[in-house]
Scaffold this active site. Sequence first.
Site, PDB file in Angstrom:
ATOM      1  N   HIS A   1       6.928 113.582  70.386  1.00 49.57           N
ATOM      2  CA  HIS A   1       8.157 113.690  71.177  1.00 49.57           C
ATOM      3  C   HIS A   1       7.796 113.991  72.628  1.00 49.57           C
ATOM      4  O   HIS A   1       6.666 114.337  72.945  1.00 49.57           O
ATOM      5  CB  HIS A   1       8.972 114.908  70.721  1.00 49.57           C
ATOM      6  CG  HIS A   1       9.377 114.927  69.306  1.00 49.57           C
ATOM      7  ND1 HIS A   1      10.635 114.617  68.894  1.00 49.57           N
ATOM      8  CD2 HIS A   1       8.695 115.271  68.176  1.00 49.57           C
ATOM      9  CE1 HIS A   1      10.729 114.763  67.578  1.00 49.57           C
ATOM     10  NE2 HIS A   1       9.565 115.149  67.116  1.00 49.57           N
TER      11      HIS A   1
ATOM     12  N   GLU B   1       5.719 118.190  70.519  1.00 52.53           N
ATOM     13  CA  GLU B   1       6.445 117.944  71.767  1.00 52.53           C
ATOM     14  C   GLU B   1       5.469 117.926  72.934  1.00 52.53           C
ATOM     15  O   GLU B   1       4.543 118.748  72.988  1.00 52.53           O
ATOM     16  CB  GLU B   1       7.461 119.071  72.037  1.00 52.53           C
ATOM     17  CG  GLU B   1       8.655 119.090  71.122  1.00 52.53           C
ATOM     18  CD  GLU B   1       9.745 118.079  71.510  1.00 52.53           C
ATOM     19  OE1 GLU B   1       9.561 117.309  72.484  1.00 52.53           O
ATOM     20  OE2 GLU B   1      10.777 118.072  70.807  1.00 52.53           O
TER      21      GLU B   1
ATOM     22  N   HIS C   1       9.118 109.499  68.210  1.00 52.34           N
ATOM     23  CA  HIS C   1      10.471 109.855  67.797  1.00 52.34           C
ATOM     24  C   HIS C   1      11.381 108.627  67.919  1.00 52.34           C
ATOM     25  O   HIS C   1      12.241 108.383  67.077  1.00 52.34           O
ATOM     26  CB  HIS C   1      10.988 111.013  68.657  1.00 52.34           C
ATOM     27  CG  HIS C   1      12.157 111.726  68.057  1.00 52.34           C
ATOM     28  ND1 HIS C   1      12.896 112.649  68.735  1.00 52.34           N
ATOM     29  CD2 HIS C   1      12.721 111.636  66.822  1.00 52.34           C
ATOM     30  CE1 HIS C   1      13.862 113.101  67.951  1.00 52.34           C
ATOM     31  NE2 HIS C   1      13.781 112.500  66.787  1.00 52.34           N
TER      32      HIS C   1
ATOM     33  N   ASP D   1      12.050 109.069  73.216  1.00 52.49           N
ATOM     34  CA  ASP D   1      10.785 109.773  73.478  1.00 52.49           C
ATOM     35  C   ASP D   1       9.690 109.382  72.477  1.00 52.49           C
ATOM     36  O   ASP D   1      10.003 108.992  71.365  1.00 52.49           O
ATOM     37  CB  ASP D   1      11.007 111.306  73.474  1.00 52.49           C
ATOM     38  CG  ASP D   1      11.594 111.845  72.160  1.00 52.49           C
ATOM     39  OD1 ASP D   1      12.496 111.213  71.593  1.00 52.49           O
ATOM     40  OD2 ASP D   1      11.134 112.908  71.712  1.00 52.49           O
TER      41      ASP D   1
HETATM   42 ZN   LIG Z   1      12.140 113.899  70.201  1.00 52.84          ZN
END
Ligand SMILES: [Zn+2]
Length: 232
Positions: free
Chosen positions: A22, A84, A124, A134
């Site tokens: 992400h 992330e 993602h 993303d």
């Molecule tokens: Zn995401």
Amino acid sequence: MKTIPLPYFNERPCQIDTIVIHCLAHDLIGAINSFHEHQVSSHYLIDENGKIYRFVEDDKRAWHAGVSFWKGCSNLNDCSIGIELCSKSFGQSLYPLKQIKSLMRLLKKLKYRYHIKKERILAHSDIAPMRKADPGKAFDWKYLARHNLGVWYQIKNAGFVCENDEQSLLAKIGYDTTDFKAAKCAFVRHYMGEFVANDTLERLLKQPFDTPLHIDQLYFLSVLKARAYCEK
Ligand SMILES: [Zn+2]
């Protein structure tokens, strides 16, 4: 690696077999605030200097993927680890090498520890094409694939593929093709990022499926065929 525990997780119903990458247009503090605000989480976050933070243990089910689908499976939170990346541009401009190197070290470790196949390292946007953009068009999937951390294609393989139906080819790779335009946009973002127009953060967050693609239709079909049959 620093651990900052977040309470947004539950028990996993199955084994880990996927990693979802992400990005967030926040720094660490902004990311944590956003997680609290939306009651979500990821297992890891890597900032733009390459520093890694852990929020949820791997064996717990973090809440990062939301409504999602890949190759017949829905609810990818059950079986995946979420990573992330902080990205001020939301993946519109290149990620710093330091950050990518840290990500690659982490991916190698996780891939080895949980026997994750390279084709199960996903964006993602791949698993939620109608909702998510993303880690963005500037994420260098080709570079990762060169290190066995993802899958790429050889364009020459397109010539051996008779299948021409774009929807079937996207579905063969794993995409949810209920919304064909969204699935196509997600594929182009992953494999042909240079043909994706720059977009505003607002549109990327609200209408990720609607980013303009500057692409020749025949070339798109060739890349799609080459990727769908990349094992040839
Ligand atoms: Zn995401």
